[in-house]
Design an enzyme around this catalytic site. Sequence first.
Site, PDB file in Angstrom:
ATOM      1  N   HIS A 483       0.864  -1.173   0.000  1.00  0.00           N
ATOM      2  CA  HIS A 483       0.000   0.000   0.000  1.00  0.00           C
ATOM      3  C   HIS A 483       0.902   1.225   0.000  1.00  0.00           C
ATOM      4  O   HIS A 483       2.030   1.160   0.501  1.00  0.00           O
ATOM      5  CB  HIS A 483      -0.915   0.018   1.232  1.00  0.00           C
ATOM      6  CG  HIS A 483      -1.788  -1.188   1.342  1.00  0.00           C
ATOM      7  ND1 HIS A 483      -1.820  -1.994   2.461  1.00  0.00           N
ATOM      8  CD2 HIS A 483      -2.662  -1.740   0.466  1.00  0.00           C
ATOM      9  CE1 HIS A 483      -2.682  -2.985   2.282  1.00  0.00           C
ATOM     10  NE2 HIS A 483      -3.204  -2.854   1.074  1.00  0.00           N
ATOM     11  N   GLU A 521      -4.024  -3.780  -5.036  1.00  0.00           N
ATOM     12  CA  GLU A 521      -5.483  -3.753  -5.180  1.00  0.00           C
ATOM     13  C   GLU A 521      -6.001  -2.337  -4.954  1.00  0.00           C
ATOM     14  O   GLU A 521      -6.740  -2.079  -3.992  1.00  0.00           O
ATOM     15  CB  GLU A 521      -6.148  -4.756  -4.222  1.00  0.00           C
ATOM     16  CG  GLU A 521      -5.356  -5.116  -2.963  1.00  0.00           C
ATOM     17  CD  GLU A 521      -5.516  -4.089  -1.860  1.00  0.00           C
ATOM     18  OE1 GLU A 521      -6.482  -3.305  -1.885  1.00  0.00           O
ATOM     19  OE2 GLU A 521      -4.666  -4.065  -0.961  1.00  0.00           O
TER      20      GLU A 521
END
Length: 566
Positions: A483, A521
């Site tokens: 992330h 994602e």
Amino acid sequence: MAHQAGPTLAPPPLFSLMWIAQRSVLQKPVGTHSSNIMAPSLVYLPNGQTLTVSSVFAGFAFKANDLNVHNSAFPPGWTIIIESQDDLDDEVAVEGQESHNGPRKSHTRRFRNPTLHGDHLFISSISNPSNTDFKPATSPTRQIAMMLWATLWWYFHQPKPNPHITTNGVNDHIPEAGRPKGDWRIHIKREGIFKGRHLLPKLERMGIITSEDSCVGESFNDRSGEGWTRMFASQRGFWLVDPRIFLFTLSPTTHSPFPGASPYPSRPNSPNRESFAISRPDTGGEMPQGLITPQAHSPGGPFASGSHLPTYYPPPPTLFTFTDTIRHPIRQKPPAQGETFYTRYVPSVNQFLSFRIASLSPKSPTHRGPVSDSTPSFLPPGSGVTQGSLPSIANMTINPNDIDLLHTWMNDPRVDALFGMAGPRHVQEQMLREGLNSKHSFPVIGCWDGKPFGYFELYWVKEDRLGRYLSSHDYGNWDRGFHALVGEQEFRGPHRVKVWMSALVHYCWLADPRTERVLLEPRVDNKKFIDYLQDVGFYKEREISFPHKQAALMKIRREGWEAPVL
């Protein structure tokens, strides 16, 4: 990388003059390439040391700089012979495809710019420091491997050649964009220093060179060189080899005027009673780089070594355990709080990019790694003063601590819209504590020249929430993800994003050779971020419906990755 003692080779006259050349006139960094490739170049290695590369007859001379700025010298200076063969790309063609017109003749010329397959090099001579100042390397092979690695570091920072292959007229009617592409390679000739019968086999075992001829061969004469005449190094292969295998420093002798600790290079000598008595600077509460460093001001990082030896360690054997009913490999412990685990000079922005583990310390962690700031090029011998101990923006503790940084960044509306961790300071502190206690991920602070710019979380996909939404064929035991957020406005922008994105992927490949994919994602409406990912080689496989977002499953594979953005 230590080596066995051997005779010191005398440098050629031109090289010996270059050895004392003033660094002040050699400030053209690699990456700011002009049409005159023969101009002197300043090469920044990832451990902070620099080399000057200058044109000499039929090749280039490499000279170690900062003999007195760092605690010990980069071992050698050396010269290389490098040449190009025109039309060799045409002869290589597509594997298994024969020419309709027969082989085209090629001619050898002086190297001017890289070619796709036509460049050949060998190291012609070595100039070692005086044996009265530095102990000879105890492993000549490792010393030569380091010189070859540094040479390839310089070479693969040159402008990339046209990747399209011409195949002897077969595809002349096809537009260039539709022609096949080839890997960028440079051939390593069995000449000069590389003539030794065991040297090229050892370099091949170390992973720095390779050959498509993988057979044993019929010859009983190990001096014949059979099977070792078509060795090469490829761009993709070079960037997938951990530089910690190759970078090391020579040990000073007892009476050497040079200080005894190593430069920007992670693991030290075994601790002893005296080492605990050495006063050490305040590191802001985090564990010092390299555990116990041999000198108070010795900077740490992934290359720091009190033993002067390489700091690479192979990954541990695979053992399995269970977490929440998920069977997965036991993960190796991450670096310590505040420890820098990746650093690389980025010529396009003239700064060092680094990543370190985030810290709970109430003080701002001191940056312990190279920066691009200029410092005096000569310091008195034996002064014990290093670049890391000189005052600079990077090592002055004027930055907020990591919790304060996260509090500021997470409360930026731009960041909160995607990360969703805004709130009072204790919210970010709890997030950081959870990250540091996680067994499948760790929190990271990214820095440009030691100044924090963003927050990242690196995780193993199999134990992460993402793994629960994927089938087993979507990922492997060693695949990773991350992330990311950029908190500092001054470090935003498309180019910098691509640099740190590709650097994080690069770290994933280096950290474990069993990692085959990196998965992300991002939310499907974060189009700008998805576009950046695609620019550095990711592709969108499909969408995933999480309870809190609709995400694009983005992947990049090791076999399709070429190099970090420079």
